[in-house]
Design a protein around this motif. Sequence first.
Motif, PDB file in Angstrom:
ATOM      1  N   PHE A  27      41.452  31.150  38.493  1.00 30.34           N
ATOM      2  CA  PHE A  27      41.869  32.550  38.471  1.00 30.34           C
ATOM      3  C   PHE A  27      42.406  32.964  37.111  1.00 30.34           C
ATOM      4  CE2 PHE A  27      41.932  32.257  43.085  1.00 30.34           C
ATOM      5  CZ  PHE A  27      41.554  33.539  43.473  1.00 30.34           C
ATOM      6  N   ASN A  28      41.914  34.097  36.648  1.00 27.39           N
ATOM      7  CA  ASN A  28      42.600  34.853  35.612  1.00 27.39           C
ATOM      8  C   ASN A  28      43.023  36.178  36.247  1.00 27.39           C
ATOM      9  OD1 ASN A  28      40.227  36.314  35.765  1.00 27.39           O
ATOM     10  ND2 ASN A  28      39.558  35.872  33.684  1.00 27.39           N
ATOM     11  N   ARG A  29      43.685  37.006  35.499  1.00 24.23           N
ATOM     12  CA  ARG A  29      44.204  38.267  36.063  1.00 24.23           C
ATOM     13  C   ARG A  29      43.071  39.139  36.603  1.00 24.23           C
ATOM     14  NH1 ARG A  29      48.654  41.349  36.453  1.00 24.23           N
ATOM     15  NH2 ARG A  29      48.482  43.607  36.242  1.00 24.23           N
ATOM     16  N   GLU A  30      42.003  39.221  35.849  1.00 28.41           N
ATOM     17  CA  GLU A  30      40.886  40.084  36.263  1.00 28.41           C
ATOM     18  C   GLU A  30      40.324  39.645  37.606  1.00 28.41           C
ATOM     19  OE1 GLU A  30      36.685  41.166  36.750  1.00 28.41           O
ATOM     20  OE2 GLU A  30      37.381  39.175  36.181  1.00 28.41           O
ATOM     21  N   MET A  31      40.149  38.354  37.811  1.00 28.45           N
ATOM     22  CA  MET A  31      39.583  37.879  39.064  1.00 28.45           C
ATOM     23  C   MET A  31      40.557  38.063  40.219  1.00 28.45           C
ATOM     24  SD  MET A  31      37.543  34.330  39.947  1.00 28.45           S
ATOM     25  CE  MET A  31      38.826  33.249  40.553  1.00 28.45           C
ATOM     26  N   ALA A  32      41.835  37.825  39.973  1.00 27.52           N
ATOM     27  CA  ALA A  32      42.837  37.986  41.035  1.00 27.52           C
ATOM     28  C   ALA A  32      42.902  39.428  41.515  1.00 27.52           C
ATOM     29  CB  ALA A  32      44.203  37.532  40.538  1.00 27.52           C
ATOM     30  N   LEU A  33      42.909  40.362  40.588  1.00 25.96           N
ATOM     31  CA  LEU A  33      42.979  41.771  40.971  1.00 25.96           C
ATOM     32  C   LEU A  33      41.695  42.231  41.639  1.00 25.96           C
ATOM     33  CD1 LEU A  33      44.825  43.296  37.872  1.00 25.96           C
ATOM     34  CD2 LEU A  33      45.795  42.550  40.058  1.00 25.96           C
ATOM     35  N   LEU A  34      40.562  41.711  41.181  1.00 30.03           N
ATOM     36  CA  LEU A  34      39.292  42.094  41.784  1.00 30.03           C
ATOM     37  C   LEU A  34      39.161  41.527  43.198  1.00 30.03           C
ATOM     38  CD1 LEU A  34      36.642  43.567  41.549  1.00 30.03           C
ATOM     39  CD2 LEU A  34      35.680  41.591  40.341  1.00 30.03           C
ATOM     40  N   LEU A  35      39.680  40.323  43.429  1.00 30.76           N
ATOM     41  CA  LEU A  35      39.655  39.779  44.783  1.00 30.76           C
ATOM     42  C   LEU A  35      40.511  40.632  45.715  1.00 30.76           C
ATOM     43  CD1 LEU A  35      38.859  37.693  46.871  1.00 30.76           C
ATOM     44  CD2 LEU A  35      40.724  36.229  46.043  1.00 30.76           C
ATOM     45  N   GLN A  36      41.663  41.081  45.248  1.00 28.40           N
ATOM     46  CA  GLN A  36      42.499  41.966  46.071  1.00 28.40           C
ATOM     47  C   GLN A  36      41.745  43.242  46.435  1.00 28.40           C
ATOM     48  OE1 GLN A  36      46.462  42.609  44.377  1.00 28.40           O
ATOM     49  NE2 GLN A  36      46.327  40.608  43.404  1.00 28.40           N
ATOM     50  N   LYS A  37      41.082  43.850  45.452  1.00 23.66           N
ATOM     51  CA  LYS A  37      40.324  45.069  45.711  1.00 23.66           C
ATOM     52  C   LYS A  37      39.196  44.806  46.703  1.00 23.66           C
ATOM     53  CE  LYS A  37      37.506  48.651  43.543  1.00 23.66           C
ATOM     54  NZ  LYS A  37      36.419  48.457  44.553  1.00 23.66           N
ATOM     55  N   THR A  38      38.533  43.665  46.558  1.00 25.22           N
ATOM     56  CA  THR A  38      37.429  43.324  47.452  1.00 25.22           C
ATOM     57  C   THR A  38      37.933  43.148  48.884  1.00 25.22           C
ATOM     58  OG1 THR A  38      36.293  42.217  45.621  1.00 25.22           O
ATOM     59  CG2 THR A  38      35.542  41.703  47.847  1.00 25.22           C
ATOM     60  N   LEU A  39      39.071  42.496  49.046  1.00 24.30           N
ATOM     61  CA  LEU A  39      39.662  42.351  50.380  1.00 24.30           C
ATOM     62  C   LEU A  39      40.047  43.714  50.953  1.00 24.30           C
ATOM     63  CD1 LEU A  39      41.867  39.199  49.736  1.00 24.30           C
ATOM     64  CD2 LEU A  39      39.809  39.297  51.162  1.00 24.30           C
ATOM     65  N   ALA A  59      32.528  24.150  42.363  1.00 29.30           N
ATOM     66  CA  ALA A  59      33.917  24.197  42.833  1.00 29.30           C
ATOM     67  C   ALA A  59      34.140  25.367  43.775  1.00 29.30           C
ATOM     68  CB  ALA A  59      34.871  24.306  41.649  1.00 29.30           C
ATOM     69  N   PHE A  60      35.167  25.239  44.620  1.00 33.19           N
ATOM     70  CA  PHE A  60      35.657  26.386  45.386  1.00 33.19           C
ATOM     71  C   PHE A  60      36.568  27.201  44.477  1.00 33.19           C
ATOM     72  CE2 PHE A  60      39.049  28.266  48.014  1.00 33.19           C
ATOM     73  CZ  PHE A  60      38.286  29.132  48.793  1.00 33.19           C
ATOM     74  N   CYS A  61      37.660  26.584  44.035  1.00 35.61           N
ATOM     75  CA  CYS A  61      38.566  27.241  43.100  1.00 35.61           C
ATOM     76  C   CYS A  61      39.532  26.213  42.556  1.00 35.61           C
ATOM     77  CB  CYS A  61      39.334  28.362  43.799  1.00 35.61           C
ATOM     78  SG  CYS A  61      40.580  29.148  42.760  1.00 35.61           S
ATOM     79  N   ALA A  62      39.650  26.152  41.245  1.00 33.28           N
ATOM     80  CA  ALA A  62      40.527  25.178  40.593  1.00 33.28           C
ATOM     81  C   ALA A  62      41.928  25.709  40.359  1.00 33.28           C
ATOM     82  CB  ALA A  62      39.909  24.736  39.268  1.00 33.28           C
TER      83      ALA A  62
END
Length: 260
Positions: A27-39, A59-62
């Motif tokens: 995770f970086n910030r961009e991915m974390a925020l985009l996952l929240q939006k997607t949810l 990988a699933f997520c490191a």
Amino acid sequence: MEKSVLIEVKNSVAYIKLNRPAKFNSFNREMALLLQKTLDDCIRNDEVRALVLMGEGKAFCAGQDLGEVTNTDQNPGFKKILEEHYNPIITRIRNIEKPVIAAVNGVAAGAGANIALACDIVVASERASFIQAFSKIGLIPDSAGTFFLPRLIGFQRASALAMLGDKVDAIEAERMGMIYTYYSSETFDLEVDKLARQLAQMPTKALAFTKKALNKSMQNSLEEQLALESEYQIASAQTLDYKEGVTAFVEKRKPVFKGE
């Protein structure tokens, strides 16, 4: 540039894919925020009746991208990472009134492991592994790891895994109750799809009440939980899916649930 989180909706299932394979989907910030939006989009989308969270590549997520936290220009700091990245992801997964499957195809480490464990059903490929990697760099488990892990596998095992950072393979994870089950790497995608479609065809509102009741059971007394079960059971009995389920049982046919 391809997005760091991809989504595809088919057969009433939202397949959400973490998509930074070169970084093992850390995770970086961009991915974390985009996952929240997607949810959030899945919460609002009535077509979606089940979700699958998965990773692209090996990988699933490191967990956290350490390159971000060691970059003096881009480091958001741990307060922001926890309060704006991971904690909101965990609360969305637990509060979304739809079942969420974690399909762990490879390594799930640190926050990646704990995000998976926060999902309603965790399944893994036989080549997957789970690592509470925090102690190896002088940190503590976050992303609700100290909440869910002892409830899943017991205090002693959770304490040992959190402190020692041992790698747990899929077979051992199933044995200790950390995950629901594992599949062979050859059949993994097919089995995940089968499970997701099964959930998407079930009575969605009853599943949502079940999830809410399980959430509350984490802190309720027996008396409070019995009262809550009564409340949710009465509400479930008012749904069209309940009427369909009973009618189908009487008529000796398979019910057709619509999530209503």
